[in-house]
Design a protein around this motif. Sequence first.
Motif, PDB file in Angstrom:
ATOM      1  N   THR A  18     -56.746 -25.192   5.590  1.00 31.76           N
ATOM      2  CA  THR A  18     -55.931 -26.352   5.584  1.00 31.76           C
ATOM      3  C   THR A  18     -56.858 -27.388   5.014  1.00 31.76           C
ATOM      4  OG1 THR A  18     -57.172 -27.291   7.645  1.00 31.76           O
ATOM      5  CG2 THR A  18     -55.204 -25.871   7.921  1.00 31.76           C
ATOM      6  N   PRO A  19     -56.134 -28.481   4.532  1.00 32.47           N
ATOM      7  CA  PRO A  19     -57.240 -29.388   3.794  1.00 32.47           C
ATOM      8  C   PRO A  19     -58.193 -30.510   4.796  1.00 32.47           C
ATOM      9  CG  PRO A  19     -54.929 -30.140   4.023  1.00 32.47           C
ATOM     10  CD  PRO A  19     -55.058 -28.881   4.282  1.00 32.47           C
ATOM     11  N   TRP A  20     -58.116 -29.880   6.055  1.00 28.59           N
ATOM     12  CA  TRP A  20     -58.954 -30.650   7.074  1.00 28.59           C
ATOM     13  C   TRP A  20     -59.758 -30.042   7.960  1.00 28.59           C
ATOM     14  CZ3 TRP A  20     -53.550 -29.785   8.134  1.00 28.59           C
ATOM     15  CH2 TRP A  20     -52.526 -30.438   7.508  1.00 28.59           C
ATOM     16  N   VAL A  53     -46.332 -29.530   7.370  1.00 24.25           N
ATOM     17  CA  VAL A  53     -45.953 -28.202   8.120  1.00 24.25           C
ATOM     18  C   VAL A  53     -47.436 -27.461   7.816  1.00 24.25           C
ATOM     19  CG1 VAL A  53     -44.609 -25.997   8.186  1.00 24.25           C
ATOM     20  CG2 VAL A  53     -43.467 -28.436   7.449  1.00 24.25           C
ATOM     21  N   VAL A  54     -47.653 -26.887   9.073  1.00 18.49           N
ATOM     22  CA  VAL A  54     -48.867 -25.832   9.224  1.00 18.49           C
ATOM     23  C   VAL A  54     -48.369 -24.586  10.042  1.00 18.49           C
ATOM     24  CG1 VAL A  54     -51.217 -25.371   9.618  1.00 18.49           C
ATOM     25  CG2 VAL A  54     -50.416 -27.738   8.936  1.00 18.49           C
ATOM     26  N   GLU A 106     -53.754 -34.615  19.609  1.00 16.81           N
ATOM     27  CA  GLU A 106     -53.952 -36.172  19.422  1.00 16.81           C
ATOM     28  C   GLU A 106     -55.464 -36.752  19.529  1.00 16.81           C
ATOM     29  OE1 GLU A 106     -51.307 -38.209  18.129  1.00 16.81           O
ATOM     30  OE2 GLU A 106     -51.092 -36.288  17.691  1.00 16.81           O
ATOM     31  N   GLN A 107     -56.089 -36.017  20.480  1.00 16.65           N
ATOM     32  CA  GLN A 107     -57.413 -36.453  20.862  1.00 16.65           C
ATOM     33  C   GLN A 107     -58.480 -36.036  19.446  1.00 16.65           C
ATOM     34  OE1 GLN A 107     -58.412 -35.130  24.532  1.00 16.65           O
ATOM     35  NE2 GLN A 107     -57.991 -36.954  25.450  1.00 16.65           N
ATOM     36  N   ILE A 108     -58.068 -34.619  19.101  1.00 16.82           N
ATOM     37  CA  ILE A 108     -58.825 -33.900  18.065  1.00 16.82           C
ATOM     38  C   ILE A 108     -58.498 -34.766  16.835  1.00 16.82           C
ATOM     39  CG2 ILE A 108     -58.895 -32.027  16.509  1.00 16.82           C
ATOM     40  CD1 ILE A 108     -58.586 -30.313  19.114  1.00 16.82           C
ATOM     41  N   GLN A 109     -57.665 -35.218  16.498  1.00 16.10           N
ATOM     42  CA  GLN A 109     -57.240 -35.772  15.292  1.00 16.10           C
ATOM     43  C   GLN A 109     -57.672 -37.219  15.054  1.00 16.10           C
ATOM     44  OE1 GLN A 109     -53.061 -34.601  13.172  1.00 16.10           O
ATOM     45  NE2 GLN A 109     -52.718 -34.711  15.393  1.00 16.10           N
ATOM     46  N   GLY A 147     -56.288 -34.739  10.014  1.00 17.21           N
ATOM     47  CA  GLY A 147     -55.221 -33.670  10.531  1.00 17.21           C
ATOM     48  C   GLY A 147     -53.698 -33.809   9.844  1.00 17.21           C
ATOM     49  N   PRO A 148     -52.890 -33.224  10.539  1.00 20.12           N
ATOM     50  CA  PRO A 148     -51.460 -33.007   9.933  1.00 20.12           C
ATOM     51  C   PRO A 148     -50.841 -34.442   9.938  1.00 20.12           C
ATOM     52  CG  PRO A 148     -51.714 -31.007  11.102  1.00 20.12           C
ATOM     53  CD  PRO A 148     -53.066 -31.936  11.376  1.00 20.12           C
TER      54      PRO A 148
END
Length: 234
Positions: free
Chosen positions: A86-88, A77-78, A55-58, A64-65
Amino acid sequence: MARAAAGSPPEELPRRLCAAVCEGLGAAGATLSLLTDTPARQLLAASDARALLLEQIQFTVLEGPCISAAADGEPVVVNDLENMLTPWPLFGADMREKLPEVKAVYALPVFFGDYVLGTMDLLGLKRDALPDDALKQAPEVAAAVAAALVPVRAQLLPGREAPGWEPVEDVRAHWFDTHRAVGMVAAHKGLSPEDALALMRARAFRTGRTLADVTADIIGFGPHRSSGPDAPTP
């Protein structure tokens, strides 16, 4: 979900729901957050340290997802974070650096009626961590989470008061204290709240720290208060 919610004190409900989802779907960790794709984002629960860092990273890189799931209202879904493009890009790079053991991430929008109130993130420690039957059940699980939260909906967004969710220290730091820090930076530098948050995010990303670390410096909780001409401190 019903068993997790039955008789649960309101402050423990989000954490119990995360544990129930992990057990029911076979995930290695879970998080639950509100207003996920907005600056007012509020963490309700994280099952463990890995889930909290996810969560911190996103929230730090603003992608993020879970942010995509909240914005689009669709599950994300990853299955192979290590090898999938990924698109992030910022999220992917941070995950590979800080959480290389996490191989899969699944983000589920949590609806209240037609409105996406938040998201639930699930993580796996192997590729294709959730089998097909679990993925098919995931939207129903998210709906059950939303139903379990309805009785405590008045407490979900406490406004100016610190949230009462357990564990208090983690939940308050992510991200009630961030909003306080944003206000301090905005007032000190004459910025809008959005620009103040962007400045804090930029510092976190540039220094390899989390937004929670930068927040702690600003409001005086961290061991090393930020200093210098470019420090986002009031």
